[in-house]
Scaffold this active site. Structure first.
Site, PDB file in Angstrom:
ATOM      1  N   ASN A   1      -4.115  -7.983  -6.809  1.00  0.00           N
ATOM      2  CA  ASN A   1      -3.748  -6.291  -5.996  1.00  0.00           C
ATOM      3  C   ASN A   1      -2.634  -7.672  -4.153  1.00  0.00           C
ATOM      4  OD1 ASN A   1      -4.510  -4.456  -3.269  1.00  0.00           O
ATOM      5  ND2 ASN A   1      -4.771  -3.408  -4.993  1.00  0.00           N
TER       6      ASN A   1
ATOM      7  N   HIS B   1      -0.103  -2.947  -6.044  1.00  0.00           N
ATOM      8  CA  HIS B   1      -1.489  -2.727  -6.363  1.00  0.00           C
ATOM      9  C   HIS B   1      -0.728  -3.776  -7.487  1.00  0.00           C
ATOM     10  CE1 HIS B   1      -3.158   1.070  -4.976  1.00  0.00           C
ATOM     11  NE2 HIS B   1      -1.476   0.608  -4.329  1.00  0.00           N
TER      12      HIS B   1
ATOM     13  N   GLU C   1      -1.371  -3.539 -10.742  1.00  0.00           N
ATOM     14  CA  GLU C   1      -0.196  -3.208 -11.949  1.00  0.00           C
ATOM     15  C   GLU C   1       0.839  -3.030 -11.730  1.00  0.00           C
ATOM     16  OE1 GLU C   1      -2.842  -1.168 -10.706  1.00  0.00           O
ATOM     17  OE2 GLU C   1      -4.570  -1.450 -12.145  1.00  0.00           O
TER      18      GLU C   1
END
Length: 69
Positions: free
Chosen positions: A47, A58, A60
């Site tokens: 992050n 983020h 991901e």
């Protein structure tokens, strides 16, 4: 209770290391890792919302962006 496969554990360990990296940078401690079918980590990210000021950074998303390179 199920046990993790070695590949699952490897992916979790990689994501955890990324979370620690984010925390050391003063960010939110969340990490992500992408593994291919052969069990190789092909991308990882942490992050970076706080560090970069990017609301889309983020863990991901950073990981997916890294995999795309």
């Amino acid at each position: 209770m199920s046990t993790l496969s070695p590949n699952d554990q490897q992916a979790l360990d990689a994501a955890y290391q990324q979370a620690l990296k984010s925390q050391r940078e003063g960010g939110i401690p969340i990490g992500s890792a992408r593994m291919d079918r052969d069990g190789n980590i092909v991308a990882a990210g942490h992050n970076q919302r706080v560090q970069s000021g990017d609301p889309t950074a983020h863990a991901e998303t950073v990981c997916i962006r890294s995999a795309g390179r």
